[in-house]
Design a protein around this motif. Structure first.
Motif, PDB file in Angstrom:
ATOM      1  N   ILE A 173     -47.019 -13.827  -4.054  1.00 19.94           N
ATOM      2  CA  ILE A 173     -46.611 -14.182  -2.690  1.00 19.94           C
ATOM      3  C   ILE A 173     -45.136 -14.558  -2.643  1.00 19.94           C
ATOM      4  O   ILE A 173     -44.411 -14.181  -1.704  1.00 19.94           O
ATOM      5  CB  ILE A 173     -47.500 -15.316  -2.154  1.00 19.94           C
ATOM      6  CG1 ILE A 173     -48.926 -14.801  -1.939  1.00 19.94           C
ATOM      7  CG2 ILE A 173     -46.935 -15.866  -0.844  1.00 19.94           C
ATOM      8  CD1 ILE A 173     -49.915 -15.867  -1.524  1.00 19.94           C
ATOM      9  N   SER A 177     -43.407 -12.348   0.147  1.00 21.43           N
ATOM     10  CA  SER A 177     -43.578 -12.935   1.487  1.00 21.43           C
ATOM     11  C   SER A 177     -42.360 -12.771   2.381  1.00 21.43           C
ATOM     12  O   SER A 177     -42.481 -12.804   3.611  1.00 21.43           O
ATOM     13  CB  SER A 177     -43.930 -14.420   1.366  1.00 21.43           C
ATOM     14  OG  SER A 177     -42.907 -15.125   0.686  1.00 21.43           O
ATOM     15  N   PHE A 184     -50.278 -12.211   4.086  1.00 19.05           N
ATOM     16  CA  PHE A 184     -51.399 -12.565   3.229  1.00 19.05           C
ATOM     17  C   PHE A 184     -52.398 -13.441   3.979  1.00 19.05           C
ATOM     18  O   PHE A 184     -52.012 -14.313   4.766  1.00 19.05           O
ATOM     19  CB  PHE A 184     -50.910 -13.324   1.994  1.00 19.05           C
ATOM     20  CG  PHE A 184     -50.032 -12.507   1.087  1.00 19.05           C
ATOM     21  CD1 PHE A 184     -50.560 -11.846  -0.007  1.00 19.05           C
ATOM     22  CD2 PHE A 184     -48.668 -12.376   1.351  1.00 19.05           C
ATOM     23  CE1 PHE A 184     -49.757 -11.082  -0.839  1.00 19.05           C
ATOM     24  CE2 PHE A 184     -47.855 -11.608   0.526  1.00 19.05           C
ATOM     25  CZ  PHE A 184     -48.403 -10.962  -0.574  1.00 19.05           C
ATOM     26  N   CYS A 210     -48.327 -16.274   5.446  1.00 19.91           N
ATOM     27  CA  CYS A 210     -49.600 -16.608   4.800  1.00 19.91           C
ATOM     28  C   CYS A 210     -50.491 -17.401   5.755  1.00 19.91           C
ATOM     29  O   CYS A 210     -50.029 -18.320   6.435  1.00 19.91           O
ATOM     30  CB  CYS A 210     -49.376 -17.433   3.542  1.00 19.91           C
ATOM     31  SG  CYS A 210     -48.576 -16.531   2.224  1.00 19.91           S
TER      32      CYS A 210
END
Length: 347
Positions: A173, A177, A184, A210
């Motif tokens: 991540i 990201s 995610f 996320c």
């Protein structure tokens, strides 16, 4: 599995702890019976049954006592090999010893992958003739439409623990990201100390890319998998790989670590691909390649549901359980009562 056994025509009775019991009309079909354990009181007359199938070591002492009193054949499904799973965690020595006792006394032990069966046989040689590897069945694939959403979110599902590769996930991540199109979804919970720290750090550093959704029911999980761009399974220890199979079942491509049961279920014919490393950079390369290689992505999406239907359907695997294991200990009559012990009825 209980539902599949009942559909197979067996009279199945399930014992669950009182704290996990729900009224039968809310949760369970009428094809099998569920009974709540109150303390150590057994709510059924075990003398009328022919077979005892233990799924949870939390009920291992009860299963062994029933076997001692009644002489019932005892089948045990080892969902993991605790010597490998727990390592030096608190209580590991106790539960590892309990599992070895149960495997020694059981009339037959079912494993979920061949490596763990081999390791168990090395510890308890008599298991060479008293064990089988039989996968868990899955519901029929539920893909209602062609899935071509290669830009969907990357999904991690399960427990947020060291064994499930939470540290590898964190590094993945961190590297992805900030890139456009990399989002995610983390579904699950039951974090260990490391997992709690990592999840907090992920949400703090990557709040826009996320999303934490917690534990989901089957319908919600199916929907999440069906919309996923990729399902990530970076486990360090994985005795079976149910998350990988559930993702394939819904037509999601799967990227999984080459460990344990994942090596046996993520084949070239499946809807997934193995990563032979826990190097986060290698995982990032594989993720980016699957995202950008539309043809490979769509091939895995198409193969997944077909693979699940052919290799993990309930009728075939339940037939194996009955014919290869149960029939060795039971009367010739096909309709017999069985007790399944499990600390949860969610199959």
């Amino acid at each position: 599995q209980v539902r599949a056994l009942a559909d197979f025509g067996l009279d199945v009775h399930v014992l669950v702890p009182e704290s996990l019991y729900l009224p039968i009309e809310q949760l369970y079909p009428s094809s099998f019976s569920v009974h709540a354990l109150s303390g150590w009181k057994i709510p059924v007359d075990v003398s009328k049954y022919h077979l005892l199938h233990l799924h949870s070591l939390a009920l291992g002492e009860l299963a062994l006592e029933i076997k001692r009193r009644t002489g019932l054949p005892l089948i045990y499904t080892a969902h993991s090999l605790l010597e490998d799973e727990l390592h030096a965690e608190k209580g590991a020595d106790f539960w590892t010893a309990v599992q070895k006792i149960v495997m020694q006394i059981s009339d037959h032990v079912i494993f979920l992958n061949h490596k763990e069966q081999d390791r168990a046989i090395a510890m308890i040689p008599r298991l060479s003739t008293r064990s089988r590897v039989i996968p868990h069945p899955l519901p029929a694939p539920n893909v209602r439409r062609k899935h071509t959403n290669t830009s969907g979110a990357f999904v991690f599902a399960g427990r947020f623990t060291r064994n499930k590769g939470i540290s590898t996930l964190f590094e993945i991540i961190q590297r992805l990201s900030d890139r456009p199109g990399f989002n995610f979804v983390l579904a699950g919970g039951h974090a260990d100390g490391l997992g709690e720290r990592i999840i907090s750090c992920i949400l703090e550093r990557s709040p826009s890319s996320c999303r934490l959704v917690g534990w989901l029911g089957r319908k919600e999980m199916d929907d999440l998998f069906s919309r996923a761009g990729l399902v990530i399974v970076p486990s360090f220890y994985e005795p079976y790989g149910m998350v990988a199979l559930e993702g394939m079942r819904m037509g999601a491509p799967v990227l999984a670590a080459a460990v344990g049961g994942l090596v046996e279920i993520v084949t070239p014919q499946s809807g997934g691909k193995l990563v032979y490393s826990h190097d986060p950079n290698e995982w990032v390369r594989e993720i980016v390649e699957l995202k950008e290689n539309r043809a490979a992505n769509l091939r895995l999406r198409k193969q997944g549901p077909i693979y699940i239907e052919n290799c993990f359907n309930s009728e075939r695997l339940t037939g194996r359980l009955v014919h290869e294991v149960y029939d060795r200990f039971l009367p010739t009559a096909r309709h017999f009562p069985a007790i399944a012990l499990r600390d949860s009825i969610v199959i």
